[in-house]
Structures are given as structure tokens and as C-alpha cells.
Design a protein around this motif. Structure first.
Motif, PDB file in Angstrom:
ATOM      1  N   SER B 130       0.818  -1.210   0.000  1.00  0.00           N
ATOM      2  CA  SER B 130       0.000   0.000   0.000  1.00  0.00           C
ATOM      3  C   SER B 130       0.851   1.259   0.000  1.00  0.00           C
ATOM      4  O   SER B 130       1.846   1.361   0.728  1.00  0.00           O
ATOM      5  N   ALA B 131       0.438   2.222  -0.806  1.00  0.00           N
ATOM      6  CA  ALA B 131       1.126   3.520  -0.794  1.00  0.00           C
ATOM      7  C   ALA B 131       1.065   4.139   0.607  1.00  0.00           C
ATOM      8  O   ALA B 131       1.943   4.906   0.995  1.00  0.00           O
ATOM      9  N   TYR B 132       0.032   3.775   1.356  1.00  0.00           N
ATOM     10  CA  TYR B 132      -0.140   4.367   2.686  1.00  0.00           C
ATOM     11  C   TYR B 132       0.850   3.830   3.717  1.00  0.00           C
ATOM     12  O   TYR B 132       0.981   4.381   4.802  1.00  0.00           O
ATOM     13  N   SER B 134       3.750   4.275   3.494  1.00  0.00           N
ATOM     14  CA  SER B 134       4.756   5.337   3.615  1.00  0.00           C
ATOM     15  C   SER B 134       4.615   6.101   4.918  1.00  0.00           C
ATOM     16  O   SER B 134       5.591   6.573   5.479  1.00  0.00           O
ATOM     17  N   PHE B 135       3.372   6.232   5.419  1.00  0.00           N
ATOM     18  CA  PHE B 135       3.256   6.927   6.722  1.00  0.00           C
ATOM     19  C   PHE B 135       2.467   6.165   7.775  1.00  0.00           C
ATOM     20  O   PHE B 135       2.535   6.490   8.943  1.00  0.00           O
TER      21      PHE B 135
END
Lengths: 90, 404
Positions: B130-132, B134-135
């Protein structure tokens, strides 16, 4: 072999899976030309959406496709252009 | 003259209560919330008990937009923030966005989310991550998501000092308010009851391997054998006292004093830092030891650390010189959530005039502590001291006081 078509319904489904929906947004309305930002999707949501489109349709989108497509119509057109060109080559 | 900083809102997600009222009802009655892990199958691990928050369904509290991008701990932190703001009578949309900040603590970040993405990386490939991620795993993510959801653009950040962090965050929030930001959302919510988080905790060597929920976590007891991990914590709405009074807010109490120290290198022969942290916090609050009505102990439940804490308390307050309690015996240790949850309990103890109990523990006589164990104790509580220690040598102490 006929190319798959990427439709608004497909985009809505993938957007919901990838990033959900903001409280004050109705994806059921006429959203084709609404800016993604006004629909509550920022760049990371679009990155995740693009990644899911790539997986599902077996394509690779340039990063610029996602940054330049400001609206559902623009993204759908870009994905379909990709699908068509892939189909032609095949 | 430094400005007074007060707490005007509480939001709790604890193993023994979702919401402040549930938590306090359970806590004052000594309700144990430790049980066998259900978030994953713990049967293959040496430690199998935890304090899990029951009945939290994120979709009931948050828009779907936030669900794919948040770890369990962030979802609880966002819900607890909503409750704390409502409790404080604060509607963020009505306030200038730079007048509100967010300072939380985190001990481990979003482990469960991260574990899921790592699994996808190794089993399916990088395009499935998931790109999420990242945070979503990141220590500062609770502060960031609270800030975004509530439109708070004032001074914000995260403090990472293991279990001491929850108190350190509250102290940092107090600093920012004294520098001129009227309102800061603070506290901490941690949750890493997943296999990846579990092995990280096991590596620390401090977990109890007991399978008996009422015998597993026994601070200050001769049977002390390590702790049980818990999840959750508390969010506090902190405001400048003048601003809170001006808007007619209900005030739980004042964050009156803070002290933090770092332990000397092991083997140095120098004294541990906890006593000094207590003394610094009392001095900061301009309080005498005799003013303190209750101490919420760190309660490590390892013999060496229990002894250090007992020695610090008897050195400052005298033998059996102050009531000491550890309600965390009901929930397990909540890491960065522990200090804020104890602060909430201390403020509620002030409100009700009742010291919540320590459960399951038979205190060892040689520690010389007046441990409030078994049942709650009725007492006028005007001043409370909350202690928290983080692995690696962090010692923090906060004094809270009733406000007339």
C-alpha cells in the motif's frame, strides 16, 4: 482479441478499495469532470489507486499519468489509451 | 510567570473501557481486562496474555476514507480525540487552525499495518504494498492524522521514549501552550498486539509468560515476573488555563509539574534517575512531598525495577508515606498510552475523591509501600503524581493538581 475497457464504475470501485470515500462526497453523482482533490483524493490516494489499476489490468502507467490526470475522465481516458495501445501491439 | 495549563477533555480507549465513563467504572471497581490474546493466535509464543481493547470497530467511528490508510492504534487515537474534543466542548472548525496543535507519544508506530504490508511485499511483490505504508507505520502518524482530521496547524510533533513518552508528550504540549498556542491535543495511544510487535516485545525480555490472567502481572509482589502488554491509551485536551476559564470550560485539573531524567549507564554505580525525576516534578509544581495524595506507579513488575521505584518513593515520601496505586495491573502496560491513561485516572480520582485500586498484587513488605490494593480507597485527592519509565533509561514524572 478485444481490449478491456476501463469504465467509471471500475474506477469508483478501485477508488473505494484503495482509499475509501470522504464523508461529504457522493461518488454516485456526476463526477467525471470533478477534480480528484474536490472528491477528497490527494496524490497518495491516487498513487494507491494507480497501483491497483496496474495490478488489475496488467499494465504499467507512467508516474506522469497519475500526476497529470486531475479528473476521473482524464484518468479513465489515459488508462483506456494504454489498454488500447497494448491491445494493438498484441 | 509561567502560564497555568489545564486539562479540559478526556478521551479513553483502554482494555477495561471504551470511553471515559466505561473506563472509570471498571477502574474504580478493579475490573481485570487481561486475557488470552485474540488479535492473533498466540499459542506458538512464550507470552500469550494481553490487555486488548474490546469492541472497538473503527468503521463505527471513522469515515471510510481513513480506514485503508490507518493502523489500529491510529484509528483508536482518532476516535479518542473526537471524544476528548466533545468532552471539552471544543469544535475545532470554529477555532483558528494555528491556535491548535497536536503532540502525542508513540512507542512503536503502526506495527500491525506494517506487518500486513511486509507480508504482501514478500508473498506478492512490491506492487502490492500500500502507498499508505509510507506513513501508516510512522511514529508521528497519530499526531499527523489528528491534525489533518481536525484542521489543527499549530505546533505539533511526536515524542518517542517508550513508556515514558506519554508523559513527555504532555510536557511538550504544556511547553507549546506556554509559548502561546491556546490548545494542544496530547496523550498517546499504542497498539502492537500482532506477531511482529509481539516478537519485538519478547526480544526486550520483560514480558510475563504466565497463562493466568490474575497472576501474570504483579508489580511490587514477590511473585513479580514481568509485565503483560496492553493496547490503547488516552487523549487529553490541554489548554491555557486563562483561555479555558474565559470560555467557561469544565477543568479536570492542572498539569502542575514535570520532571524527566535519564538513567546512568548500567554498571556505572551511580543512582538511577527516577528519584530525581520525582523531585524535579515536585519542584516544578512548587509542591512538597507532603502535598501529594496519591502516586500512580510505573509498576514494571521486574524485581530490580520494582525495587528502584520503591526506593525512589520511600526516599521522597518516607516509608509507607503516600498511597501508591497501579491500575495498570488491570490493563497491562500500554507503552506510550500508559502515562496519559494514568493522568486521566488521576484527574478522575481528583473528581471523585477516590483512589482506584491495584489488583491481584500482594505487596512485598520490604518495599515499604502503602499500596492501594484489592479495593478502591476513598480519599480527598488534590494532588497526584504519575510516573512512567521507558526501556532504555527514560524516567518521567508529572504532577496534576485540582483547580478551584
Amino acid at each position: 482479441m478485444s481490449a478491456q475497457e476501463f469504465t467509471l464504475d471500475s474506477l469508483k470501485r478501485i477508488l473505494l478499495e484503495a482509499a475509501g470515500m470522504a464523508e461529504d462526497v457522493d461518488l454516485g453523482g456526476d463526477i467525471l469532470d470533478t477534480d480528484f482533490e474536490d472528491l477528497g483524493y490527494e496524490s497518495l490516494a491516487l498513487l494507491e489507486t494507480g497501483s491497483r489499476i496496474e495490478r488489475e489490468y496488467g499494465i504499467t502507467l507512467d508516474d506522469s499519468v497519475l500526476t497529470e490526470a486531475r479528473t476521473p475522465r482524464a484518468l479513465i481516458d489515459a488508462v483506456n489509451a494504454h489498454l488500447m495501445s497494448g491491445a494493438t501491439v498484441a | 510567570m509561567t502560564a497555568s495549563v489545564v486539562v479540559t477533555g478526556l478521551g479513553v480507549a483502554a482494555p477495561n473501557g471504551l470511553g471515559t465513563r466505561d473506563f472509570w467504572d471498571a477502574t474504580r471497581n478493579g475490573k481485570n481486562a487481561i486475557g488470552r490474546v485474540t488479535r492473533f493466535d498466540p499459542s506458538g509464543y512464550p507470552a500469550r496474555l494481553a490487555g486488548e481493547v474490546p469492541g472497538f470497530v473503527a468503521a463505527d467511528h471513522l469515515p471510510s476514507r481513513l480506514l485503508p490508510q490507518t493502523d489500529h492504534m491510529t484509528q483508536m487515537a482518532l476516535a479518542a480525540t473526537d471524544w476528548a474534543l466533545a468532552d471539552a466542548g471544543v469544535e475545532p472548525a470554529d477555532l483558528p487552525e494555528f491556535d491548535m496543535g497536536v503532540v502525542t507519544a508513540s512507542a512503536s508506530g503502526g506495527f500491525e499495518f506494517g506487518q500486513g504490508e511486509l507480508r504482501k511485499l514478500w508473498s506478492q511483490g512490491s506492487q502490492y504494498v500500500s502507498a499508505y505504508q509510507s506513513f501508516a507505520w510512522f511514529y508521528a502518524v497519530n499526531s499527523g492524522q489528528i491534525s489533518i482530521r481536525n484542521g489543527m496547524k499549530g505546533p505539533s510533533g511526536v515524542v518517542v521514549t517508550d513508556q515514558a513518552g506519554g508523559l513527555d508528550a504532555v510536557a511538550q504540549a504544556r511547553r507549546q501552550i506556554r509559548k502561546g498556542t491556546p490548545l494542544i491535543v496530547s496523550g498517546g495511544v499504542d497498539a502492537s498486539i500482532c506477531p511482529w510487535g509481539w516478537v519485538a516485545q519478547l526480544a526486550g525480555g520483560r514480558l510475563s509468560t504466565s497463562d493466568e490472567p490474575d497472576r501474570a502481572y504483579l508489580p511490587f509482589d514477590r511473585e513479580a515476573r514481568g509485565h503483560v502488554p496492553g493496547e490503547g491509551g488516552a487523549i487529553l485536551i490541554m489548554e491555557a488555563a486563562d483561555a479555558a476559564r474565559a470560555r467557561g470550560a469544565r477543568i479536570y485539573g492542572e498539569i502542575s509539574g514535570y520532571g524527566a531524567t535519564f538513567d546512568p549507564r548500567p554498571g556505572s554505580g551511580r543512582a538511577p534517575g527516577l528519584r530525581k525525576a520525582i523531585e524535579l516534578a515536585l519542584a516544578d509544581a512548587r509542591a512538597e512531598a507532603g502535598d501529594v495524595d496519591v502516586v500512580f506507579a510505573d509498576a514494571a513488575a521486574l524485581p530490580d525495577l520494582d525495587r528502584v521505584e520503591a526506593e525512589a518513593l520511600t526516599a521522597v515520601f518516607g516509608r509507607r508515606g503516600v498511597p501508591v496505586t497501579a491500575p495498570k495491573t488491570m490493563t497491562g502496560r500500554l507503552y506510550s498510552g500508559a502515562g496519559p491513561l494514568d493522568l486521566a485516572a488521576a484527574l478522575l480520582a481528583i473528581e471523585e475523591g477516590l483512589i482506584p485500586p491495584t489488583v491481584n498484587v500482594e505487596p512485598a513488605e520490604e518495599y515499604g509501600l502503602d499500596l492501594v490494593n484489592g479495593a478502591a480507597r476513598t480519599a480527598e485527592v488534590r494532588t497526584g503524581l504519575v510516573l512512567a519509565r521507558g526501556q532504555g533509561g527514560f524516567n518521567s514524572a508529572v504532577v496534576v493538581r485540582a483547580v478551584d
